[in-house]
Design an enzyme around this catalytic site. Structure first.
Site, PDB file in Angstrom:
ATOM      1  N   CYS A 118       7.010  16.099   6.491  1.00  0.00           N
ATOM      2  CA  CYS A 118       7.933  15.095   5.921  1.00  0.00           C
ATOM      3  C   CYS A 118       7.269  14.443   4.718  1.00  0.00           C
ATOM      4  O   CYS A 118       7.889  14.210   3.676  1.00  0.00           O
ATOM      5  CB  CYS A 118       8.284  14.026   6.949  1.00  0.00           C
ATOM      6  SG  CYS A 118       8.936  14.637   8.509  1.00  0.00           S
ATOM      7  N   CYS A 176      28.329   4.838  28.452  1.00  0.00           N
ATOM      8  CA  CYS A 176      29.464   3.911  28.568  1.00  0.00           C
ATOM      9  C   CYS A 176      30.745   4.667  28.923  1.00  0.00           C
ATOM     10  O   CYS A 176      31.485   4.260  29.812  1.00  0.00           O
ATOM     11  CB  CYS A 176      29.687   3.169  27.251  1.00  0.00           C
ATOM     12  SG  CYS A 176      29.011   1.506  27.236  1.00  0.00           S
ATOM     13  N   CYS A 198      35.629  -4.227  26.944  1.00  0.00           N
ATOM     14  CA  CYS A 198      34.434  -4.964  27.354  1.00  0.00           C
ATOM     15  C   CYS A 198      33.777  -5.694  26.188  1.00  0.00           C
ATOM     16  O   CYS A 198      33.424  -6.863  26.298  1.00  0.00           O
ATOM     17  CB  CYS A 198      33.417  -4.012  27.982  1.00  0.00           C
ATOM     18  SG  CYS A 198      33.885  -3.442  29.629  1.00  0.00           S
TER      19      CYS A 198
END
Lengths: 284, 155
Positions: free
Chosen positions: A99, A245, A203
């Protein structure tokens, strides 16, 4: 009068205890004594009618959990960051590149990157997450094997890349070519999936700050991802959290790395535009 | 012969304890309420309490608090408290709300416990995988009756 005053004082003491046991909404998040985080701010315009103010998941956690994120020596996610730093500098693939061969140091080249992802990639003609961009580099610049989207090595690398963006405001673009992906993510956010028929919004928009059994519902912000969860003692990516979830609604989930989750990631990130990048954060 | 048929019909009605429960798709709502028992067998409040507090069954405690089950830890606060619920609602209304609360409260977050169709991406319980075939409702007809019986005792 004296009794009344005593009553009031007892009430104050009680409420102090109560807030100590749950969360410190007004606590200030300053990491390592120097990176000041915005954990509560005005909601972005597109959330008009839903929220006036947005709050980082950090404000919903207990003081003990909050403290773990305030010092990198306490933050268990930093082990992953150290691991990824070694990988960043290691040559891999047929091209003889690491990288760092192209990007130099993480601090110099990656500052601000985490804040604007997912992001439209003009050449590819698609919205890309950090994971997708990392694999593009691996395959096309390094001649290396792509990593599994949800692998530890991949999540570690997203944690490392997030470090120089900590404290910068999340600022993903939702207009222009990214708009249709954003709209798709929004539709998913408000769809009631599974046998329990629950949407993200049920939620995290309608019931944030409420307890669901022993869980204190947050606004579902992603500014802290990847997140070290005390519950499973490892770093978790946004898509893994989405998957958990949706699974809990007794639904057939989407796959980690799927176009649906990329769209949802962009949309949910945009709900947190203005909050500081906290990644890698600590939650329960 | 006709008399015999009538007699059999009368016997079946009287012996409704042995009859099949009303299927989820055959439930008739009146203004969100269900006036007729789903099974014909009176609900058992003790069993109903267990359904309400067990995570693997109704898990009603996850969202609703009440003094009546204060011994159970971690009451949620997503739904309204259930104190005096047996005074505030009729049996028919409670049956309707438990079976499919969306019939009474449009858009409510409350899951529908006696329904088995109309889902988006239904899953095989909590595996995250697709459901195989038609899903059973979240609670059986008798469990719904048991919960109604328990709620009627909360006064």
């Amino acid at each position: 009068m004296k009794d009344a005053l005593r009553g009031v004082l007892a009430g104050v003491a009680l409420s102090a205890l109560a807030s100590g046991a749950t969360a410190q909404e007004d606590a200030k998040l300053i990491v390592n004594g120097e990176i000041e985080m915005v954990t509560t701010t005005t909601a972005p315009e597109h959330l008009e009618g839903a929220f006036r103010e947005i709050r980082s998941g950090w404000t919903f956690r207990t003081p003990e959990t909050q403290a773990l994120q305030m010092d990198d020596f306490e933050n268990p996610a930093m082990i992953a960051v150290d691991r990824a730093q070694v990988v960043w500098d290691a040559v891999d693939g047929t091209e003889g590149n690491s990288c760092s061969s192209c990007h130099g140091t993480v601090d110099e080249s990656m500052a601000g990157v985490r804040a604007v992802y997912p992001k439209w990639n003009e050449d590819a003609g698609e919205v890309r997450t950090l994971e997708m961009q990392i694999n593009d580099c691996r395959e096309n610049r390094m001649g290396a094997e792509p990593w599994d989207y949800g692998s530890t090595g991949m999540i570690d690398m997203t944690a490392l890349i997030s470090i120089p963006s900590r404290g910068m405001p999340v600022n993903v673009a939702i207009d222009g070519p990214a708009q249709s992906t954003w709209e798709k993510g929004k539709e998913i956010y408000y769809t009631r999936f599974g046998q329990l028929e629950l949407a993200c919004a049920n939620c995290h928009e309608d019931n944030y700050d409420n307890l669901i059994r022993a869980d204190h519902l947050s606004m579902g912000m992603t500014n802290g991802f990847p997140v070290y969860r005390l519950r499973n003692t490892r770093l978790n990516s946004t898509h893994q959290r989405f998957r958990g979830c949706i699974r809990d609604t007794r639904a057939e989930t989407f796959a980690v790395g799927s176009p649906e989750f990329v769209a949802l990631e962009l949309y949910v990130a945009s709900r947190g535009n203005g909050l500081s990048v906290e990644a890698p954060s600590v939650r329960n | 012969m006709r008399n015999l048929t009538t007699a059999i019909a009368a016997f079946l009605l009287a012996g409704s304890a042995y009859a099949e429960p009303v299927a989820p798709s055959d439930v008739v709502f009146e203004d969100g309420a269900i006036p007729v028992s789903l099974t014909g067998t009176p609900g058992d409040p003790v069993a109903g309490r267990e359904v309400m507090i067990a995570r693997g069954l109704g898990n009603c405690v996850a969202c609703h608090t009440a003094e009546a089950y204060a011994d159970v830890p971690f009451h949620g606060e997503v739904g309204p408290p259930l104190d005096f619920v047996g005074e505030r609602w009729t049996e028919a209304e409670l049956r309707g709300i438990i079976a499919d609360a969306k019939m009474m409260f449009d858009g409510t977050i409350m899951p529908s416990f006696y329904k088995n169709a109309g889902y988006i991406r239904p899953g095989n319980a909590f595996t995250g995988k697709a459901a195989e075939g038609e899903l059973p409702p979240l609670l059986s007809a008798q469990q719904v009756e048991d919960v109604v019986a328990y709620l009627m005792t909360i006064k």
